[in-house]
Design a protein around this motif. Sequence first.
Motif, PDB file in Angstrom:
ATOM      1  N   TYR A   8      -0.443  19.329  12.644  1.00 36.77           N
ATOM      2  CA  TYR A   8      -0.954  19.984  11.446  1.00 36.77           C
ATOM      3  C   TYR A   8      -1.774  19.010  10.609  1.00 36.77           C
ATOM      4  CZ  TYR A   8      -1.069  22.522   7.051  1.00 36.77           C
ATOM      5  OH  TYR A   8      -1.484  23.135   5.906  1.00 36.77           O
ATOM      6  N   ARG A   9      -1.311  17.761  10.523  1.00 35.87           N
ATOM      7  CA  ARG A   9      -2.028  16.764   9.725  1.00 35.87           C
ATOM      8  C   ARG A   9      -3.360  16.383  10.354  1.00 35.87           C
ATOM      9  NH1 ARG A   9       1.417  13.025   6.147  1.00 35.87           N
ATOM     10  NH2 ARG A   9      -0.699  12.267   5.913  1.00 35.87           N
ATOM     11  N   GLY A  62       9.655  19.932  14.876  1.00 35.11           N
ATOM     12  CA  GLY A  62       9.119  19.890  13.522  1.00 35.11           C
ATOM     13  C   GLY A  62       8.217  18.690  13.297  1.00 35.11           C
ATOM     14  N   LEU A  63       8.617  17.517  13.803  1.00 36.66           N
ATOM     15  CA  LEU A  63       7.780  16.327  13.664  1.00 36.66           C
ATOM     16  C   LEU A  63       6.479  16.456  14.446  1.00 36.66           C
ATOM     17  CD1 LEU A  63      10.458  13.512  13.847  1.00 36.66           C
ATOM     18  CD2 LEU A  63       9.113  14.187  11.847  1.00 36.66           C
ATOM     19  N   TYR A 106       4.965  19.283  15.216  1.00 36.00           N
ATOM     20  CA  TYR A 106       4.147  20.265  14.485  1.00 36.00           C
ATOM     21  C   TYR A 106       3.490  19.601  13.273  1.00 36.00           C
ATOM     22  CZ  TYR A 106       2.789  24.232  11.678  1.00 36.00           C
ATOM     23  OH  TYR A 106       2.076  25.115  10.921  1.00 36.00           O
ATOM     24  N   THR A 107       4.235  18.799  12.549  1.00 38.40           N
ATOM     25  CA  THR A 107       3.679  18.131  11.369  1.00 38.40           C
ATOM     26  C   THR A 107       2.543  17.179  11.757  1.00 38.40           C
ATOM     27  OG1 THR A 107       5.827  18.238  10.290  1.00 38.40           O
ATOM     28  CG2 THR A 107       4.264  16.650   9.410  1.00 38.40           C
TER      29      THR A 107
END
Length: 110
Positions: free
Chosen positions: A108-109, A101-102, A104-105
């Motif tokens: 994504y950013r 999740g981290l 991916y974040t």
Amino acid sequence: MVLRCPSSQTPPFLFHLFANMYLQGTMIFCGGCGAAVIPLPCEYVVAEGAPPFLAGSAAAFLGIFMPGIVLVRGTMGVSGGLRSRRWVKSGVRGLNAGAVGLAYTAVYRI
């Protein structure tokens, strides 16, 4: 309290190279990404001049790989006994999901 070398005694270049590569190896192993430390060898090795090839490459090799080897070998006995426990397996799965999740974040950013 910070320990410092007297101004007349500077640490040898090979020790300085080993210490910098050890720091980078720790950041790679604990941070999980080698791309984060790419600029550091340029700053700490290339800008300061090259040591003798064989001695410098041996010091750099030992420095960058030693943190991972020490941490893995030091925890193998403990992790072998803990892997069979159900709550450890669940915790590791949760950590893996959190890491994905981290990552991916972060992507994504960008």
